[in-house]
Scaffold this motif. Structure first.
Motif, PDB file in Angstrom:
ATOM      1  N   GLY A   2      13.361   5.600  -2.966  1.00 50.18           N
ATOM      2  CA  GLY A   2      14.402   5.462  -3.986  1.00 50.18           C
ATOM      3  C   GLY A   2      13.870   5.378  -5.409  1.00 50.18           C
ATOM      4  N   CYS A   3      12.577   5.535  -5.595  1.00 52.40           N
ATOM      5  CA  CYS A   3      11.981   5.363  -6.928  1.00 52.40           C
ATOM      6  C   CYS A   3      11.406   6.674  -7.465  1.00 52.40           C
ATOM      7  CB  CYS A   3      10.903   4.295  -6.896  1.00 52.40           C
ATOM      8  SG  CYS A   3      11.530   2.664  -6.472  1.00 52.40           S
ATOM      9  N   LEU A   4      11.991   7.787  -7.024  1.00 52.63           N
ATOM     10  CA  LEU A   4      11.468   9.094  -7.431  1.00 52.63           C
ATOM     11  C   LEU A   4      11.454   9.264  -8.947  1.00 52.63           C
ATOM     12  CD1 LEU A   4      10.513  11.927  -6.656  1.00 52.63           C
ATOM     13  CD2 LEU A   4      12.912  12.584  -6.366  1.00 52.63           C
ATOM     14  N   ASP A   5      12.524   8.789  -9.613  1.00 52.46           N
ATOM     15  CA  ASP A   5      12.559   8.977 -11.071  1.00 52.46           C
ATOM     16  C   ASP A   5      11.402   8.258 -11.737  1.00 52.46           C
ATOM     17  OD1 ASP A   5      14.723  10.588 -10.976  1.00 52.46           O
ATOM     18  OD2 ASP A   5      16.194   9.040 -11.503  1.00 52.46           O
ATOM     19  N   ASP A   6      11.109   7.048 -11.291  1.00 48.91           N
ATOM     20  CA  ASP A   6       9.991   6.325 -11.900  1.00 48.91           C
ATOM     21  C   ASP A   6       8.669   7.046 -11.609  1.00 48.91           C
ATOM     22  OD1 ASP A   6       9.311   3.797 -13.407  1.00 48.91           O
ATOM     23  OD2 ASP A   6       7.904   3.675 -11.740  1.00 48.91           O
ATOM     24  N   GLN A  19      -0.603  13.876   0.721  1.00 48.85           N
ATOM     25  CA  GLN A  19      -0.733  13.465   2.121  1.00 48.85           C
ATOM     26  C   GLN A  19       0.162  14.320   3.005  1.00 48.85           C
ATOM     27  OE1 GLN A  19      -0.018   9.149   1.582  1.00 48.85           O
ATOM     28  NE2 GLN A  19      -2.119   8.894   2.284  1.00 48.85           N
ATOM     29  N   GLU A  20      -0.318  14.571   4.207  1.00 46.64           N
ATOM     30  CA  GLU A  20       0.463  15.326   5.179  1.00 46.64           C
ATOM     31  C   GLU A  20       1.645  14.490   5.634  1.00 46.64           C
ATOM     32  OE1 GLU A  20      -1.131  18.202   7.363  1.00 46.64           O
ATOM     33  OE2 GLU A  20      -2.010  18.552   5.384  1.00 46.64           O
ATOM     34  N   GLY A  21       2.722  15.137   6.071  1.00 46.15           N
ATOM     35  CA  GLY A  21       3.877  14.413   6.603  1.00 46.15           C
ATOM     36  C   GLY A  21       3.448  13.471   7.720  1.00 46.15           C
ATOM     37  N   GLY A  22       4.098  12.321   7.812  1.00 44.20           N
ATOM     38  CA  GLY A  22       3.788  11.377   8.878  1.00 44.20           C
ATOM     39  C   GLY A  22       2.678  10.419   8.548  1.00 44.20           C
ATOM     40  N   ALA A  23       2.182  10.486   7.292  1.00 44.85           N
ATOM     41  CA  ALA A  23       1.076   9.607   6.925  1.00 44.85           C
ATOM     42  C   ALA A  23       1.439   8.137   7.124  1.00 44.85           C
ATOM     43  CB  ALA A  23       0.661   9.843   5.467  1.00 44.85           C
ATOM     44  N   ALA A  24       2.732   7.830   6.916  1.00 42.63           N
ATOM     45  CA  ALA A  24       3.137   6.423   6.986  1.00 42.63           C
ATOM     46  C   ALA A  24       2.964   5.850   8.378  1.00 42.63           C
ATOM     47  CB  ALA A  24       4.591   6.273   6.544  1.00 42.63           C
ATOM     48  N   SER A  25       2.975   6.709   9.390  1.00 42.44           N
ATOM     49  CA  SER A  25       2.887   6.182  10.743  1.00 42.44           C
ATOM     50  C   SER A  25       1.438   5.972  11.181  1.00 42.44           C
ATOM     51  CB  SER A  25       3.585   7.127  11.721  1.00 42.44           C
ATOM     52  OG  SER A  25       2.931   8.363  11.689  1.00 42.44           O
ATOM     53  N   GLU A  26       0.500   6.493  10.414  1.00 42.53           N
ATOM     54  CA  GLU A  26      -0.899   6.317  10.795  1.00 42.53           C
ATOM     55  C   GLU A  26      -1.372   4.944  10.375  1.00 42.53           C
ATOM     56  OE1 GLU A  26      -3.154   9.533   9.171  1.00 42.53           O
ATOM     57  OE2 GLU A  26      -1.683  10.983   9.857  1.00 42.53           O
ATOM     58  N   SER A  27      -2.424   4.519  10.992  1.00 48.56           N
ATOM     59  CA  SER A  27      -2.915   3.191  10.665  1.00 48.56           C
ATOM     60  C   SER A  27      -3.990   3.263   9.594  1.00 48.56           C
ATOM     61  CB  SER A  27      -3.484   2.524  11.911  1.00 48.56           C
ATOM     62  OG  SER A  27      -4.043   1.289  11.540  1.00 48.56           O
ATOM     63  N   PHE A  28      -3.655   2.830   8.378  1.00 46.46           N
ATOM     64  CA  PHE A  28      -4.632   2.788   7.304  1.00 46.46           C
ATOM     65  C   PHE A  28      -5.149   1.371   7.124  1.00 46.46           C
ATOM     66  CE2 PHE A  28      -1.955   6.393   6.343  1.00 46.46           C
ATOM     67  CZ  PHE A  28      -2.859   7.352   5.956  1.00 46.46           C
ATOM     68  N   ILE A  29      -4.607   0.455   7.879  1.00 46.46           N
ATOM     69  CA  ILE A  29      -4.915  -0.952   7.642  1.00 46.46           C
ATOM     70  C   ILE A  29      -5.940  -1.419   8.663  1.00 46.46           C
ATOM     71  CG2 ILE A  29      -3.936  -3.255   7.401  1.00 46.46           C
ATOM     72  CD1 ILE A  29      -1.196  -1.803   7.118  1.00 46.46           C
ATOM     73  N   PRO A  30      -7.155  -1.707   8.204  1.00 45.96           N
ATOM     74  CA  PRO A  30      -8.164  -2.166   9.157  1.00 45.96           C
ATOM     75  C   PRO A  30      -7.895  -3.607   9.575  1.00 45.96           C
ATOM     76  CG  PRO A  30      -9.043  -2.174   6.923  1.00 45.96           C
ATOM     77  CD  PRO A  30      -7.652  -1.629   6.831  1.00 45.96           C
ATOM     78  N   ALA A  31      -8.592  -4.034  10.614  1.00 44.66           N
ATOM     79  CA  ALA A  31      -8.479  -5.434  11.049  1.00 44.66           C
ATOM     80  C   ALA A  31      -9.309  -6.289  10.107  1.00 44.66           C
ATOM     81  CB  ALA A  31      -8.996  -5.545  12.466  1.00 44.66           C
ATOM     82  N   ASP A  90       8.317  15.805  -1.484  1.00 47.50           N
ATOM     83  CA  ASP A  90       8.131  17.207  -1.887  1.00 47.50           C
ATOM     84  C   ASP A  90       8.577  17.414  -3.331  1.00 47.50           C
ATOM     85  OD1 ASP A  90       7.187  17.690   0.603  1.00 47.50           O
ATOM     86  OD2 ASP A  90       8.991  18.690   1.351  1.00 47.50           O
ATOM     87  N   GLU A  91       9.689  16.752  -3.705  1.00 49.11           N
ATOM     88  CA  GLU A  91      10.175  16.910  -5.083  1.00 49.11           C
ATOM     89  C   GLU A  91       9.156  16.356  -6.075  1.00 49.11           C
ATOM     90  OE1 GLU A  91      14.308  15.803  -5.607  1.00 49.11           O
ATOM     91  OE2 GLU A  91      14.054  15.743  -7.796  1.00 49.11           O
ATOM     92  N   LEU A  92       8.524  15.250  -5.714  1.00 50.48           N
ATOM     93  CA  LEU A  92       7.525  14.665  -6.615  1.00 50.48           C
ATOM     94  C   LEU A  92       6.297  15.574  -6.734  1.00 50.48           C
ATOM     95  CD1 LEU A  92       6.599  12.369  -8.425  1.00 50.48           C
ATOM     96  CD2 LEU A  92       5.688  11.221  -6.393  1.00 50.48           C
ATOM     97  N   ILE A  93       5.870  16.123  -5.619  1.00 52.67           N
ATOM     98  CA  ILE A  93       4.711  17.039  -5.653  1.00 52.67           C
ATOM     99  C   ILE A  93       5.028  18.251  -6.529  1.00 52.67           C
ATOM    100  CG2 ILE A  93       3.287  18.597  -4.241  1.00 52.67           C
ATOM    101  CD1 ILE A  93       2.612  15.716  -3.662  1.00 52.67           C
ATOM    102  N   ASP A  94       6.221  18.833  -6.312  1.00 50.31           N
ATOM    103  CA  ASP A  94       6.606  20.009  -7.114  1.00 50.31           C
ATOM    104  C   ASP A  94       6.629  19.657  -8.598  1.00 50.31           C
ATOM    105  OD1 ASP A  94       6.843  21.498  -4.860  1.00 50.31           O
ATOM    106  OD2 ASP A  94       9.028  21.382  -4.727  1.00 50.31           O
TER     107      ASP A  94
END
Ligand code: SF4
Length: 285
Positions: A198-202, A267-279, A250-254
């Motif tokens: 929801g923060c695309l404009d910013d 980032q490729e689609g689905g990045a949010a579902s990958e684990s970037f957070i280590p233990a 996509d709109e932001l990238i364009d």
């Protein structure tokens, strides 16, 4: 605000493979995760460490040893994660790790300073001779969003000045092959921007301010879509209690491309579902 005292506290020191390619490569980046953070982002994925609930106190000598251990593991660099509030201690540890009196194989890796971007110019200029690469966020253009989500209405102005100081300190991008055929960033600035739902404009305003920088072609802009809502965020911040959708991203990238920001990572689609957070289990501490 950071919640820390003068003793360095760490949560983890290990190879990390999920930074931008010229930072992580195949070999991994030598991340050192410091406890505490000067911001209070409501969507923080590392709240336990950012709010200091996880952290083991170590000496400056031990920190120097940790840098050398990362070098022995084959790390492409030393990646200081949220280091802002420990700058004096980190500089002392780097002095030790780089000296032949301390080690017969002194630290010779590029130093990456991985920050929220909420930095004073004085802190950045004090890093001359210590830091080679800045991996910095630029989170908001609007003081209202910065206040609502990070309790720091002066973030946009502060981060803009800090970014200028970072570029002035390290200059344009430089690479080597790290001796292993991998392209490694040895100097320069990568600016990260995480799109919030929801923060695309910013985010577009952020891209405009980056595109207006005279050095935009000499830095990398990393546009991220990995926002993951924390389980309890819906209670107080229902407007960001969802992931970012492909259309927004996509709109932001364009838009960034239209502005002429071509030196960028996405980032490729689905990045949010990958684990970037280590233990944060004190591995390597
Ligand atoms: S700057 Fe990063 S680590 Fe600090 S609170 Fe915000 S999201 Fe968490």
């Amino acid at each position: 605000m950071c919640g820390e005292g003068d003793a360095v506290r760490l949560a983890r020191a290990a190879l990390h493979f999920w930074e931008e390619p010229p930072i992580s490569g195949e070999a991994g980046s030598g991340t050192v995760f410091f406890s505490g953070c000067p911001l209070r982002c409501v969507y923080c994925q590392n709240k336990d460490i950012a709010r200091g609930e996880i952290g083991r106190e170590i000496s400056i000598e031990r920190l120097a040893c940790i840098f050398l251990e990362q070098q022995e593991r084959g790390a492409l660099n030393i990646n200081l994660v949220t280091p802002t509030h420990f700058v004096p201690q980190i500089k002392a540890a780097l002095d030790l790790a780089r000296s032949y009196e301390f080690s017969s194989t002194p630290l010779a890796l590029p130093i990456v300073y991985n920050t929220s971007g909420y930095e004073t110019v004085e802190a950045i200029t004090s890093l001359a001779g210590y830091v080679d690469v800045f991996l910095t966020d630029f989170k908001y253009a609007s003081p209202e969003l910065a206040r609502r989500y990070s309790a720091a209405p002066d973030y946009p102005e502060t981060a803009a000045k800090a970014l200028d100081a970072m570029f002035e300190l390290v200059g344009p991008l430089a690479y080597d092959e790290a001796g292993r055929g991998e392209e490694r960033l040895t100097r320069g600035v990568i600016v990260r921007h995480l799109l919030l739902p929801g923060c695309l404009d910013d985010s577009k305003r952020v891209m405009e301010s980056l595109a207006a920088k005279p050095y935009v072609d000499d830095i990398i802009v990393s546009i991220m879509n990995q926002f993951t809502p924390a389980p309890d965020i819906a209670r107080d911040y229902p407007e960001i209690a969802r992931g970012v959708n492909d259309g927004e991203y996509d709109e932001l990238i364009d838009y960034a491309l239209e502005l002429g920001i071509v030196n960028s990572f996405m980032q490729e689609g689905g990045a949010a579902s990958e684990s970037f957070i280590p233990a944060f289990d004190y591995e390597g501490v």
